[in-house]
Scaffold this active site. Structure first.
Site, mmCIF file in Angstrom:
data_model
loop_
_atom_site.group_PDB
_atom_site.id
_atom_site.type_symbol
_atom_site.label_atom_id
_atom_site.label_comp_id
_atom_site.label_asym_id
_atom_site.label_seq_id
_atom_site.Cartn_x
_atom_site.Cartn_y
_atom_site.Cartn_z
ATOM 1 C CD1 TRP A 136 -2.654 -4.116 8.026
ATOM 2 C CD2 TRP A 136 -3.740 -3.859 9.718
ATOM 3 N NE1 TRP A 136 -3.811 -4.890 7.533
ATOM 4 C CE2 TRP A 136 -4.769 -4.745 9.052
ATOM 5 C CE3 TRP A 136 -4.596 -3.627 11.078
ATOM 6 C CZ2 TRP A 136 -5.665 -5.125 9.184
ATOM 7 C CZ3 TRP A 136 -5.569 -4.016 11.329
ATOM 8 C CH2 TRP A 136 -6.356 -4.968 10.550
ATOM 9 C CG ASP A 137 -0.469 -7.980 7.501
ATOM 10 O OD1 ASP A 137 -0.918 -6.741 7.388
ATOM 11 O OD2 ASP A 137 -0.316 -8.825 6.999
ATOM 12 C CD GLU A 186 -6.807 -4.223 1.765
ATOM 13 O OE1 GLU A 186 -6.730 -5.124 0.941
ATOM 14 O OE2 GLU A 186 -5.557 -3.855 2.370
ATOM 15 C CE1 TYR A 215 -0.314 -8.035 -0.542
ATOM 16 C CE2 TYR A 215 0.005 -10.284 0.603
ATOM 17 C CZ TYR A 215 -0.704 -9.245 -0.160
ATOM 18 O OH TYR A 215 -2.166 -9.380 -0.278
ATOM 19 C CD GLN A 216 6.028 -4.321 -3.139
ATOM 20 O OE1 GLN A 216 5.183 -4.229 -2.876
ATOM 21 N NE2 GLN A 216 6.552 -3.396 -3.674
ATOM 22 C CE LYS A 275 -8.873 -8.738 0.846
ATOM 23 N NZ LYS A 275 -7.594 -7.912 0.599
ATOM 24 C CD GLN A 276 -9.041 -7.426 5.969
ATOM 25 O OE1 GLN A 276 -8.639 -6.969 4.737
ATOM 26 N NE2 GLN A 276 -8.098 -7.600 6.692
HETATM 27 C C1 BGC Z 1 -5.250 -7.720 3.584
HETATM 28 C C2 BGC Z 1 -4.443 -6.549 4.346
HETATM 29 C C3 BGC Z 1 -3.347 -7.164 4.717
HETATM 30 C C4 BGC Z 1 -2.633 -7.446 3.345
HETATM 31 C C5 BGC Z 1 -1.026 -8.084 3.679
HETATM 32 C C6 BGC Z 1 -4.671 -7.877 2.521
HETATM 33 O O1 BGC Z 1 -5.183 -8.927 1.789
HETATM 34 O O2 BGC Z 1 -6.720 -6.822 3.110
HETATM 35 O O3 BGC Z 1 -5.253 -6.403 5.483
HETATM 36 O O4 BGC Z 1 -2.445 -6.023 5.678
HETATM 37 O O5 BGC Z 1 -3.232 -8.472 2.802
HETATM 38 O O6 BGC Z 1 -1.357 -9.359 4.601
#
Ligand code: BGC
Length: 775
Positions: free
Chosen positions: A338-339, A480, A332-333, A595-596
């Site tokens: 938004w986390d 997502e 994730y670089q 997904k969430q």
């Molecule tokens: C989630 C996102 C989140 C990202 C980084 C993704 O799998 O669906 O909501 O921002 O991971 O944690």
């Protein structure tokens, strides 16, 4: 106390491992890591190399590797590398015989320790104790003490220095490796491929105990090591103190001189003095951010483990982002999603507001990147990057997943359609203001963020003439799996919230800071008429309402018409276990499987609904949620608590709190992607679940409110919060909630529990019944 997966704790402040499992070194490398927001040093052994995922990830070193499209943080040369050869045989956790093994991470002090007695084929046994920490006092320093004692006469060679043959996720980042000896110090200098960033790793050593019979320097292309030879007799001991500085040209003008000076000073000071200075910082952090749980040691250590990871992932030395995997690896670089605002920030907002301010200032200094993204996609104002590094320009690739059945890349639209990140940032700005009353921040930075986001929303919103309403169409909400949807409830409400706040800020600036407002509008090329559009959208934006019969809010247009199937049933349709579930052809696209948390996420952030609505939406969405994101369980725990579903809440609390510590998954790679690393949003979510969920803490217009729901599994809960300059120490038991106001508090703060409100003056204590009412 024994935890799961062969882990232990003593008093809730440490994670202890007493058996080494080579299959789990990726997970334990993350869990036992050290860090200070400037760098993250994985929990690996001194003799390990790239193959064991050794990494020291340094923030603000974004660079694109040769032959790559990924801009990511660099894993820098490993200055702690130390290998012992006992009677010619390398000491190794994988060979020979190890006794009395123990590795521990002291969460209170950020110190990791490894002890073992090892013997190789020749039967010569030695005892090893290695301690290390990533300094909070001088964030560029990592320090290690390596103590070794021989139990038999033996020849011993120590190879110690800087290993530049490091692991890198998406290719080679360094085009130059320059090893050198600088007086008593070793140095390995590198320069990055894309930006020519100069990175310096300097190592210094202090050796006590048995003296070496010979010392030589070994210089290879990417390594510089000292070879120290000893003739050990049984009972002889040696102690190496290694002080390593990592500096780079994005953070200082003369990185080499700085690193050399830091290490020279560090070696002179010695391990103990450096450790004492470092520890004082941790003492100060825990004094404000600790959560104490009485009567449940497992929950206690889980809470602290997650707070620790939220803390070490967060840069405090500069305006930089909190990565979705922190600094635990390059996944994730090293960038903010938004986390950052929704999951990591709350703990800082209410316990270390100065850190929260700096994180939000990072969003202010990255406005140019957000403006560029808006322009590039045909909008105006500020469209924040889905994945944001130093400059705020979009780092997220258009093609993220691969269709494992065809091998073709999948075009995801997270960066161009997941617009909620922008209003989420305004939401956090306002939360910060409410928590601190820091209007100065709004004048300096918050207003500009809010106005630019409002302008972006104006440029994105769609007016549906036949319905006479505004809509947000063609986007993704937090879930997502469903791309290209219209009127995602979460997004519409957050946009509405952001526009309302922009209006509020505008009005107050016009009244109190007219000159500052004028300057800001001129800079943004706006005039006072700009608010007409914001107001119009606030009035006419479509906000999906709870269904009058069921109370359920539809996640997006048409969601209820999708196939209603459980995640477990859906999973059976996978042809390949690693298939992507979402856009364009995944198994969840045409199903009501999330997904969430999405609507639940909305209920968590805009707390305006009664308990029945929380319950109805929880009951509807929870069984349909796949929890394919580590962000999901903590939101479920929070809403379950507020809805009075305490068993559910505790189940999700445990799930969220153990995502990393109890994840002993042996899998390293999935669909071509490395999976390791700390889920920092889940770590931040632990504070939210406990303080905003179980203690029901919220800021009100004039004070604070609590709605305690102490889990039956706990006897007591203690934590502190800071609100508008007031420090409050809170204790909750099954019967009572006690608030003690700090001695220095500026006057009395109204505290509400149930129907009762008491203004608690500085130094005073108020006790309420846990179900409300004054005791
Ligand atoms: C989630 C996102 C989140 C990202 C980084 C993704 O799998 O669906 O909501 O921002 O991971 O944690």
């Amino acid at each position: 106390m024994e935890l799961q997966n062969n882990l232990h704790t003593e008093d809730g402040w440490q994670i202890i491992e007493r058996a080494f499992d080579p299959e789990q070194l990726v997970t334990t490398g993350s869990n036992f890591m050290l860090g200070n927001g400037y760098l993250g040093y994985r929990g690996t052994f001194a003799e390990w190399e790239a193959e064991q995922y050794v990494a020291c990830i340094v923030t603000d070193t974004w660079d694109t590797a040769a032959d790559s499209t990924w801009r990511e943080l660099c894993n820098v040369p490993n200055g702690l590398f130390t290998r012992a050869l006992v009677a010619g045989e390398p000491l190794s956790a994988f060979t020979g015989e190890t006794r009395d093994y123990e590795r521990r991470l002291d969460l209170r002090t950020g110190l990791s320790t490894r002890c073992a007695t090892w013997s190789g084929a020749a039967g010569k046994s030695i005892t090893l104790k290695v301690e290390k920490f990533a300094s909070y006092d001088e964030v560029q320093l990592v320090v290690m003490r390596y103590h070794l004692e021989a139990h038999a006469d033996t020849e011993l060679i120590l190879l110690t220095g800087i290993d530049g043959q490091v692991w890198s996720l998406n290719g080679e980042h360094f085009r130059v490796y320059e090893p050198a000896v600088e007086g008593a110090l070793l140095r390995l200098s590198t320069r990055t491929v894309e930006f020519d960033t100069q990175i310096e790793v300097v190592e210094g050593l202090r050796l006590t105990g048995k003296a070496p019979v010979r010392t030589t320097i070994r210089q290879e292309e990417r390594r510089i090591l000292r070879e120290l030879r000893f003739r050990m007799r049984a009972g002889d001991a040696i102690t190496l103190e290694k002080v390593v500085a990592i500096t780079h040209s994005n953070q200082c003008d003369a990185p080499r001189a700085e690193a050399l000076a830091l290490v020279t000073r560090g070696v002179a000071a010695g391990f103990e003095a450096l450790y004492a200075a470092h520890r004082a910082h941790w003492d100060a952090i825990w004094a404000v951010s600790d959560i104490e749980i009485g009567g449940n040691l497992e929950a206690q250590v889980l809470a602290r483990f997650n707070l620790y990871h939220n803390i070490i992932a967060t840069p405090t030395h500069d305006k930089l982002p909190i990565g979705a995997r922190g600094l635990s690896c390059q996944v994730y670089q090293g960038a903010a999603f938004w986390d950052q605002e929704i999951f990591n920030l709350p703990m800082f907002l209410y316990t270390q507001p100065e850190v929260a301010r700096q994180i939000l200032e990072y969003r202010h200094v990255t406005l140019p990147g957000a403006r560029k993204k808006a322009r590039d996609l045909g909008y105006y104002g500020a469209f924040y990057a889905w994945t944001s590094g130093k400059t705020g320009e979009e780092l997220f690739p258009d093609y993220f997943f691969t269709d494992v059945l065809t091998g073709r890349p999948i075009h995801n639209h997270f960066n161009s359609w997941q617009i909620h990140i922008s209003p989420d940032i305004v939401y956090a700005v306002w939360q910060y203001y409410e928590a601190t009353g820091d209007w100065d921040f709004i004048v300096q930075a918050g207003a500009e963020i809010a106005f630019e986001v409002a302008q972006f929303l104006v440029s994105h919103v769609y007016f549906k003439k036949d319905k006479n309403r505004y809509e947000f169409i063609r986007l993704l909400g937090p879930d997502e799996y469903h791309e290209n949807v219209d009127n995602n409830a979460y997004t519409n409400y957050m946009a509405h919230y952001a526009l309302e706040r922009a209006l509020l800020i505008f009005e107050r600036l016009a009244e109190e800071n007219p000159a500052a407002l004028e300057v800001l509008l001129a800079r943004l090329g706006l005039d006072a008429s700009v608010t007409a559009a914001w107001q119009d959208i606030v009035e006419l934006l479509y906000l999906p309402q709870p269904d009058p019969e069921t109370g359920v809010i539809e996640q997006c247009d048409g969601f209820f018409k999708l196939e209603d199937v459980t995640p477990a049933e859906l999973r059976k349709r996978l042809i390949h276990p690693e298939e992507y579930w979402g856009w364009p052809n995944g198994i969840a696209v045409e199903a009501q499987v999330l997904k969430q948390a999405d609507v639940l996420q909305l209920l968590a952030q805009i707390p305006r609904w009664p308990v029945e609505i929380l319950r109805a939406n929880y009951d509807y969405y929870e069984p349909r949620t796949e929890h394919g994101s580590s962000l999901s369980p903590s939101v479920h725990a929070l809403i379950a608590t507020k809805a009075g579903l305490y068993d559910e809440a505790y189940r999700y609390f445990m799930e969220a709190a153990t995502i990393d510590l109890y994840n002993m998954s042996k899998k390293v790679m999935s669909g071509g992607s490395f999976l390791g690393g700390i889920h920092t949003a889940a770590a931040g979510g632990v504070w939210i679940m406990i303080v905003q969920g179980m203690a029901g803490f919220a800021v009100t217009e004039t004070g604070v409110r609590f709605a305690p729901a102490l889990p039956a599994q706990w006897e007591a809960l203690r934590f502190s919060v800071r609100v508008r300059g007031h420090a409050l120490a809170v204790e909750i038991t099954a019967e009572a909630l006690t608030v003690r106001a700090g001695e220095e508090n500026p006057g009395a703060l109204p505290v509400t529990v149930g129907e009762e409100t008491v203004a608690v003056a500085a130094g005073e204590t108020a006790t309420f019944r846990s179900d409300g009412g004054v005791k």
